[in-house]
Design a protein around this motif. Structure first.
Motif, PDB file in Angstrom:
ATOM      1  N   PHE A   5       0.828  -1.194   0.000  1.00  0.00           N
ATOM      2  CA  PHE A   5       0.000   0.000   0.000  1.00  0.00           C
ATOM      3  C   PHE A   5       0.869   1.253   0.000  1.00  0.00           C
ATOM      4  N   TYR A   6       1.983   1.185   0.699  1.00  0.00           N
ATOM      5  CA  TYR A   6       2.883   2.334   0.856  1.00  0.00           C
ATOM      6  C   TYR A   6       4.304   1.911   0.515  1.00  0.00           C
ATOM      7  N   GLU A   7       5.159   2.909   0.317  1.00  0.00           N
ATOM      8  CA  GLU A   7       6.572   2.622   0.042  1.00  0.00           C
ATOM      9  C   GLU A   7       7.305   2.152   1.293  1.00  0.00           C
ATOM     10  N   THR A   8       6.844   2.583   2.441  1.00  0.00           N
ATOM     11  CA  THR A   8       7.486   2.244   3.706  1.00  0.00           C
ATOM     12  C   THR A   8       6.953   0.909   4.213  1.00  0.00           C
ATOM     13  N   PRO A   9       7.824  -0.086   4.427  1.00  0.00           N
ATOM     14  CA  PRO A   9       7.346  -1.393   4.900  1.00  0.00           C
ATOM     15  C   PRO A   9       6.674  -1.326   6.266  1.00  0.00           C
ATOM     16  N   ASN A  10       7.114  -0.401   7.122  1.00  0.00           N
ATOM     17  CA  ASN A  10       6.483  -0.268   8.443  1.00  0.00           C
ATOM     18  C   ASN A  10       5.026   0.153   8.316  1.00  0.00           C
ATOM     19  N   PHE A  11       4.736   1.062   7.386  1.00  0.00           N
ATOM     20  CA  PHE A  11       3.354   1.496   7.176  1.00  0.00           C
ATOM     21  C   PHE A  11       2.509   0.340   6.657  1.00  0.00           C
ATOM     22  N   ASN A  12       3.075  -0.490   5.788  1.00  0.00           N
ATOM     23  CA  ASN A  12       2.331  -1.642   5.282  1.00  0.00           C
ATOM     24  C   ASN A  12       1.987  -2.614   6.401  1.00  0.00           C
ATOM     25  N   LEU A  13       2.933  -2.864   7.279  1.00  0.00           N
ATOM     26  CA  LEU A  13       2.687  -3.770   8.403  1.00  0.00           C
ATOM     27  C   LEU A  13       1.645  -3.194   9.353  1.00  0.00           C
ATOM     28  N   LEU A  14       1.746  -1.912   9.654  1.00  0.00           N
ATOM     29  CA  LEU A  14       0.759  -1.277  10.524  1.00  0.00           C
ATOM     30  C   LEU A  14      -0.625  -1.252   9.888  1.00  0.00           C
ATOM     31  N   THR A  15      -0.693  -1.082   8.572  1.00  0.00           N
ATOM     32  CA  THR A  15      -1.982  -1.091   7.887  1.00  0.00           C
ATOM     33  C   THR A  15      -2.655  -2.446   8.017  1.00  0.00           C
ATOM     34  N   ILE A  16      -1.897  -3.511   7.905  1.00  0.00           N
ATOM     35  CA  ILE A  16      -2.465  -4.849   8.063  1.00  0.00           C
ATOM     36  C   ILE A  16      -2.949  -5.047   9.504  1.00  0.00           C
ATOM     37  N   CYS A  17      -2.157  -4.614  10.465  1.00  0.00           N
ATOM     38  CA  CYS A  17      -2.570  -4.742  11.873  1.00  0.00           C
ATOM     39  C   CYS A  17      -3.829  -3.943  12.152  1.00  0.00           C
ATOM     40  N   PHE A  18      -3.884  -2.705  11.673  1.00  0.00           N
ATOM     41  CA  PHE A  18      -5.080  -1.891  11.872  1.00  0.00           C
ATOM     42  C   PHE A  18      -6.261  -2.453  11.084  1.00  0.00           C
ATOM     43  N   GLY A  19      -5.989  -3.101   9.957  1.00  0.00           N
ATOM     44  CA  GLY A  19      -7.052  -3.741   9.180  1.00  0.00           C
ATOM     45  C   GLY A  19      -7.704  -4.877   9.943  1.00  0.00           C
ATOM     46  N   ILE A  20      -6.934  -5.578  10.737  1.00  0.00           N
ATOM     47  CA  ILE A  20      -7.497  -6.638  11.579  1.00  0.00           C
ATOM     48  C   ILE A  20      -8.432  -6.026  12.611  1.00  0.00           C
ATOM     49  N   PHE A  21      -8.029  -4.902  13.202  1.00  0.00           N
ATOM     50  CA  PHE A  21      -8.905  -4.208  14.148  1.00  0.00           C
ATOM     51  C   PHE A  21     -10.142  -3.651  13.449  1.00  0.00           C
ATOM     52  N   LEU A  22      -9.987  -3.235  12.197  1.00  0.00           N
ATOM     53  CA  LEU A  22     -11.134  -2.759  11.430  1.00  0.00           C
ATOM     54  C   LEU A  22     -12.134  -3.888  11.221  1.00  0.00           C
ATOM     55  N   LEU A  23     -11.642  -5.056  10.906  1.00  0.00           N
ATOM     56  CA  LEU A  23     -12.510  -6.216  10.740  1.00  0.00           C
ATOM     57  C   LEU A  23     -13.260  -6.506  12.038  1.00  0.00           C
ATOM     58  N   TYR A  24     -12.555  -6.417  13.158  1.00  0.00           N
ATOM     59  CA  TYR A  24     -13.189  -6.588  14.469  1.00  0.00           C
ATOM     60  C   TYR A  24     -14.274  -5.533  14.685  1.00  0.00           C
ATOM     61  N   GLY A  25     -14.009  -4.310  14.283  1.00  0.00           N
ATOM     62  CA  GLY A  25     -14.988  -3.237  14.439  1.00  0.00           C
ATOM     63  C   GLY A  25     -16.226  -3.450  13.589  1.00  0.00           C
ATOM     64  N   ILE A  26     -16.032  -3.919  12.373  1.00  0.00           N
ATOM     65  CA  ILE A  26     -17.178  -4.178  11.496  1.00  0.00           C
ATOM     66  C   ILE A  26     -18.021  -5.322  12.040  1.00  0.00           C
ATOM     67  N   ILE A  27     -17.376  -6.379  12.502  1.00  0.00           N
ATOM     68  CA  ILE A  27     -18.123  -7.511  13.083  1.00  0.00           C
ATOM     69  C   ILE A  27     -18.874  -7.056  14.330  1.00  0.00           C
ATOM     70  N   GLY A  28     -18.243  -6.245  15.167  1.00  0.00           N
ATOM     71  CA  GLY A  28     -18.902  -5.725  16.369  1.00  0.00           C
ATOM     72  C   GLY A  28     -20.091  -4.837  16.030  1.00  0.00           C
ATOM     73  N   ALA A  29     -19.945  -4.015  14.975  1.00  0.00           N
ATOM     74  CA  ALA A  29     -21.049  -3.143  14.571  1.00  0.00           C
ATOM     75  C   ALA A  29     -22.223  -3.964  14.044  1.00  0.00           C
ATOM     76  N   ILE A  30     -21.932  -5.005  13.298  1.00  0.00           N
ATOM     77  CA  ILE A  30     -22.998  -5.875  12.786  1.00  0.00           C
ATOM     78  C   ILE A  30     -23.699  -6.582  13.937  1.00  0.00           C
ATOM     79  N   LYS A  31     -22.934  -7.046  14.919  1.00  0.00           N
ATOM     80  CA  LYS A  31     -23.541  -7.702  16.080  1.00  0.00           C
ATOM     81  C   LYS A  31     -24.430  -6.739  16.848  1.00  0.00           C
ATOM     82  N   ASN A  32     -23.995  -5.483  17.000  1.00  0.00           N
ATOM     83  CA  ASN A  32     -24.802  -4.491  17.700  1.00  0.00           C
ATOM     84  C   ASN A  32     -26.098  -4.195  16.952  1.00  0.00           C
ATOM     85  N   CYS A  33     -26.030  -4.124  15.644  1.00  0.00           N
ATOM     86  CA  CYS A  33     -27.233  -3.832  14.853  1.00  0.00           C
ATOM     87  C   CYS A  33     -28.213  -5.001  14.891  1.00  0.00           C
TER      88      CYS A  33
END
Length: 83
Positions: A51-79
């Motif tokens: 996604f980015y030229e910096t490998p650290n940003f790519n790794l952080l994006t994947i980690c935050f993407g996992i949390f995003l998936l958790y957030g979407i699942i939590g939002a669906i459960k709440n609805c």
């Protein structure tokens, strides 16, 4: 909790895009030879998750993407539980 993980993901992406566009990248420690260094140098991170030229940003994006998936699942459960 779900909306905060979505907000963290969006905020981190805005920061990463701004850092890449301006050329200002935080001075991270050298991750070569560490577990994170091996992960960022793996074939999947060099070819698929560029996604980015910096490998650290790519790794952080994947980690935050996992949390995003958790957030979407939590939002669906709440609805669905309120119905």
């Amino acid at each position: 909790m779900p909306s905060s993980s979505i907000g963290v993901f969006l905020l981190s992406q805005i920061i990463f895009i701004t850092c890449e566009a301006t050329g200002w990248i935080p001075n991270y420690r050298d991750i070569g030879g560490t577990l994170f260094g091996r992960i960022t140098e793996s074939l999947i991170f060099r070819e698929w998750f560029t996604f980015y030229e910096t490998p650290n940003f790519n790794l952080l994006t994947i980690c935050f993407g996992i949390f995003l998936l958790y957030g979407i699942i939590g939002a669906i459960k709440n609805c669905t539980s309120n119905s």
